[in-house]
Design a protein around this motif. Structure first.
Motif, PDB file in Angstrom:
ATOM      1  N   CYS B   9      67.432  45.486  29.820  1.00  0.00           N
ATOM      2  CA  CYS B   9      68.010  45.609  28.472  1.00  0.00           C
ATOM      3  C   CYS B   9      68.478  47.037  28.230  1.00  0.00           C
ATOM      4  O   CYS B   9      67.684  47.967  28.257  1.00  0.00           O
ATOM      5  CB  CYS B   9      66.992  45.223  27.411  1.00  0.00           C
ATOM      6  N   PHE B  11      69.111  48.963  25.710  1.00  0.00           N
ATOM      7  CA  PHE B  11      69.097  49.466  24.327  1.00  0.00           C
ATOM      8  C   PHE B  11      68.172  50.658  24.140  1.00  0.00           C
ATOM      9  O   PHE B  11      68.605  51.741  23.825  1.00  0.00           O
ATOM     10  CB  PHE B  11      68.788  48.371  23.295  1.00  0.00           C
ATOM     11  N   CYS B  12      66.866  50.454  24.349  1.00  0.00           N
ATOM     12  CA  CYS B  12      65.983  51.593  24.077  1.00  0.00           C
ATOM     13  C   CYS B  12      65.331  52.088  25.358  1.00  0.00           C
ATOM     14  O   CYS B  12      65.469  51.500  26.425  1.00  0.00           O
ATOM     15  CB  CYS B  12      64.949  51.252  23.006  1.00  0.00           C
ATOM     16  N   CYS B  14      62.574  51.833  26.601  1.00  0.00           N
ATOM     17  CA  CYS B  14      61.635  50.960  27.316  1.00  0.00           C
ATOM     18  C   CYS B  14      62.315  50.323  28.526  1.00  0.00           C
ATOM     19  O   CYS B  14      61.651  49.913  29.475  1.00  0.00           O
ATOM     20  CB  CYS B  14      61.150  49.817  26.422  1.00  0.00           C
ATOM     21  N   LEU B  15      63.635  50.196  28.470  1.00  0.00           N
ATOM     22  CA  LEU B  15      64.420  49.577  29.538  1.00  0.00           C
ATOM     23  C   LEU B  15      63.738  48.329  30.094  1.00  0.00           C
ATOM     24  O   LEU B  15      63.540  48.218  31.315  1.00  0.00           O
ATOM     25  CB  LEU B  15      64.633  50.570  30.688  1.00  0.00           C
ATOM     26  N   CYS B  16      63.366  47.408  29.232  1.00  0.00           N
ATOM     27  CA  CYS B  16      62.679  46.186  29.670  1.00  0.00           C
ATOM     28  C   CYS B  16      63.492  45.527  30.792  1.00  0.00           C
ATOM     29  O   CYS B  16      64.692  45.284  30.618  1.00  0.00           O
ATOM     30  CB  CYS B  16      62.552  45.209  28.512  1.00  0.00           C
ATOM     31  N   CYS B  34      63.625  39.137  25.117  1.00  0.00           N
ATOM     32  CA  CYS B  34      64.225  40.308  24.503  1.00  0.00           C
ATOM     33  C   CYS B  34      63.698  40.469  23.081  1.00  0.00           C
ATOM     34  O   CYS B  34      63.356  39.489  22.445  1.00  0.00           O
ATOM     35  CB  CYS B  34      65.731  40.058  24.435  1.00  0.00           C
ATOM     36  N   CYS B  35      63.660  41.686  22.559  1.00  0.00           N
ATOM     37  CA  CYS B  35      63.317  41.845  21.143  1.00  0.00           C
ATOM     38  C   CYS B  35      64.587  41.641  20.313  1.00  0.00           C
ATOM     39  O   CYS B  35      65.673  41.492  20.862  1.00  0.00           O
ATOM     40  CB  CYS B  35      62.727  43.226  20.892  1.00  0.00           C
ATOM     41  N   GLY B  38      67.402  44.215  21.165  1.00  0.00           N
ATOM     42  CA  GLY B  38      68.014  43.969  22.467  1.00  0.00           C
ATOM     43  C   GLY B  38      68.878  42.720  22.416  1.00  0.00           C
ATOM     44  O   GLY B  38      69.996  42.675  22.944  1.00  0.00           O
ATOM     45  N   PRO B 155      60.526  47.888  20.118  1.00  0.00           N
ATOM     46  CA  PRO B 155      59.733  46.719  19.716  1.00  0.00           C
ATOM     47  C   PRO B 155      58.838  46.106  20.807  1.00  0.00           C
ATOM     48  O   PRO B 155      57.847  45.475  20.485  1.00  0.00           O
ATOM     49  CB  PRO B 155      60.781  45.722  19.246  1.00  0.00           C
ATOM     50  N   ARG B 156      59.167  46.265  22.082  1.00  0.00           N
ATOM     51  CA  ARG B 156      58.317  45.630  23.096  1.00  0.00           C
ATOM     52  C   ARG B 156      57.372  46.623  23.776  1.00  0.00           C
ATOM     53  O   ARG B 156      56.669  46.257  24.729  1.00  0.00           O
ATOM     54  CB  ARG B 156      59.185  44.912  24.139  1.00  0.00           C
TER      55      ARG B 156
HETATM   56  S1  SF4 Z   1      62.024  46.993  23.618  1.00  0.00           S
HETATM   57 FE1  SF4 Z   1      63.728  45.689  22.963  1.00  0.00          FE
HETATM   58  S2  SF4 Z   1      65.457  47.095  22.760  1.00  0.00           S
HETATM   59 FE2  SF4 Z   1      63.897  48.155  23.955  1.00  0.00          FE
HETATM   60  S3  SF4 Z   1      64.488  47.736  26.070  1.00  0.00           S
HETATM   61 FE3  SF4 Z   1      62.966  46.209  25.482  1.00  0.00          FE
HETATM   62  S4  SF4 Z   1      64.160  44.444  24.790  1.00  0.00           S
HETATM   63 FE4  SF4 Z   1      65.536  46.217  24.824  1.00  0.00          FE
END
Ligand code: SF4
Lengths: 130, 430
Positions: B9, B11-12, B14-16, B34-35, B38, B155-156
């Motif tokens: 992902c 976005f943030c 955390c790079l999930c 995904c949150c 994302g 968020p995750r």
């Molecule tokens: S916490 Fe959400 S926004 Fe951040 S990388 Fe994970 S899924 Fe994406």
């Protein structure tokens, strides 16, 4: 009344980050969270508008009651609204004081502007294609 | 319908990397794991369809070739260009940006300067006792979130690495892992903490110093209350930290943006240093944008400095507070600007935004942003993680390959920047 302004990310502001010209983003970033007792003292009801000013500038926001805040502090999600009153002074660190700014708040009957309106006021032009 | 697993992902920080995407007719139609943030990014619509240029105050559609020539002209005409953003693009594009900045003699800065720049200043002073998020997940029995609100901003983070995650070396991690939250206000995150320390705004430095004094056996020097925190709570928290097996302190911009800035972070690092005389303790900045850490890595290995690098002397020069974007704009020093994968009009103080309006500005971004309205040229690109791929660094410094899910006609940031750079080389006869 004097307040300390704190700004930060909210999940809703984050969701609109790739769509900042949307109504959702405009709603979110023009909110000002205030402790309910401070609202009482200001004589402002929730969802009424307030005028936030300091030496840098001024901006109209909508009041949202938030018991999680300490009295005397307001929270505004990151965005062009709160930046209207943020100084560019970084004290030699590169970083403005986004979390700690003194502001004056009074009730107002003025309307809130959308981010696009604020930008247009600055001379910005929205691309109407797409 | 096609399902792709283990996507990253973008976005943030955390790079999930466990996201599942469902693709239908060449479009992402649903996400799993995904949150909300994302998910919104993956399903995002409204991309700019073609390059646009402002002519006499009006936007006109142009071709990629025209856009590239215009970008070259703007940058080569400038005496002191600022190349800003970079946290929303992949490492390969950042590399091209640094090369370009060198031949332009400009300033290259990333969004670091308005998020964890002060953390880097502190790390340069006293070092970084860090570890990977995997270590935290599997070993940490005490987590501190200081001046950050992961439930809203990452968020995750709690479900993948801390509060709600299983730990290989922990028994019943969910129950036994303790979470301390330190903030000036109640947040969603503080509501799920085992211990919430509420500090008066600007009081972080004093509270960190008090905790350090207690750790060093000087507790009797501490007054009954420090920045709104009672001495009893400070002693209790110091004890929790000292007696845990493995602690991990995560901190956010609540420390870097408040009074004290990098001194707050330095004190937090030294607090962790003190704790390491009793137990194992680590510290990790909660990096915001998905590849802001990558921007620091790339600039560090290419120039020796992590952000705010000024090449006007022909060699790399770094002096945050002087060569950082906000300061350069506030001094009205730069005379052209290129923004890559970032939206300063939405995040910079008002006077900086006015300067952006007054100088020629190029935006390289898939979407119309706030900055677009003040720009002179925008070149739409593919989104890394959706229709472009590249390298990104997670908040703990682990590099991950961000794969692409679909093909599109959009060029990637790297392609656009390379085309601009190649023409510059040609013009300059290099
Ligand atoms: S916490 Fe959400 S926004 Fe951040 S990388 Fe994970 S899924 Fe994406």
């Amino acid at each position: 009344m004097k307040f300390i302004l704190n700004s930060g990310r909210t999940i809703r502001q984050g969701k609109y980050i790739e769509n900042k010209l949307s109504q959702g983003y405009a709603e979110e970033t023009s909110q000002c969270h205030i402790h309910p007792l401070d609202l009482l003292e200001l004589g402002v009801e929730e969802e009424e508008n307030i005028l936030v000013t300091n030496a840098i500038g001024e901006v109209v926001l909508v009041a949202v009651a938030d018991e999680g805040l300490p009295k005397g502090m307001v929270f505004v999600p990151y965005g062009i609204h709160c930046n209207s009153v943020i100084s560019a002074c970084t004290h030699g660190t590169g970083m403005p004081d986004y979390k700690i700014h003194e502001v004056e708040i009074v009730p107002t009957s003025e309307k809130r502007k959308t981010p696009v309106e604020l930008l247009e006021q600055l001379g910005g032009v929205r691309y109407a294609g797409n | 319908m096609q399902e792709i697993k283990d996507m990253v992902c973008p976005f943030c920080g955390c790079l999930c990397d466990d996201v599942t995407l469902e693709i239908e007719n060449g479009e992402i139609v649903a996400t799993d794991n995904c949150c909300a943030i994302g998910n919104a990014k993956f399903l995002g619509k409204n991309r700019l369809k073609n390059p646009i240029k402002k002519v006499d105050g009006k936007w006109v559609d142009i071709t990629y070739d025209e856009a590239i020539d215009t970008a070259v002209d703007i940058l080569l005409d400038a005496d002191r260009p600022l190349l800003f953003g970079w946290s929303g693009t992949h490492g390969e594009a950042q590399c091209v940006g640094v090369h370009m900045n060198e031949i332009l003699g400009g300033v290259i800065d990333s969004t670091t300067s308005v998020c964890h720049g002060p953390s880097i200043l502190a790390i340069q002073e006293v070092g970084h006792p860090g570890c990977t998020l995997g270590q935290v997940k599997n070993r940490a029995d005490l987590i501190i979130y200081w001046g950050c609100n992961p439930i809203e901003a990452h968020p995750r983070h709690m479900s993948r690495y801390t509060t709600y995650a299983d730990g290989y070396f922990l028994d019943n991690a969910f129950r036994n892992r303790k979470v301390i939250v330190v903030d000036v206000r109640e947040t969603e995150t503080s509501n799920v903490a085992d211990e919430f320390i509420r500090i008066k705004p600007g009081g972080d430095y004093a509270v960190l110093s008090s905790l350090r004094a207690i750790l060093r056996g000087k507790g009797d020097m501490i007054p009954d209350s420090v920045a709104g925190v009672t001495k009893t709570q400070l002693i209790q928290v110091a004890e929790m930290c000292k007696t845990c097996k493995f602690g991990a302190l995560f901190f956010g911009v609540g420390l870097t943006m408040a009074k004290g800035k990098y001194k707050n972070v330095r004190n937090a690092i030294e607090f962790v240093d003190d704790l390491n005389r009793h137990t194992k303790f680590t510290l990790t900045p909660m990096r915001g944008h998905w590849n802001v850490y990558g921007a620091n890595e790339v600039m560090s290995w290419m120039t020796g400095y992590p952000y705010a690098v000024d090449f006007c002397r022909g060699v790399a020069f770094y002096n945050p507070g002087e060569t950082t974007a906000v300061d350069i704009l506030a001094r009205k020093e730069c005379d052209a600007c290129m923004i890559v994968g970032s939206d300063p009009a939405a995040h910079f103080p008002h006077s900086c935004v006015e300067q952006l309006r007054d100088i020629p500005m190029i935006v390289i971004d898939p979407f119309q942003t706030m900055t677009t309205t003040l720009a002179d040229l925008q070149i739409p690109v593919a989104v890394t993680g959706i229709d472009a791929e590249g390298t990104a660094y997670r908040m703990d410094g682990v590099p991950l390959k961000v794969k692409k899910a679909i093909d599109s006609d959009y060029p990637s940031d790297t392609e656009i920047l390379t085309r601009i750079y190649d023409i510059m080389l040609e013009v300059k006869g290099l």
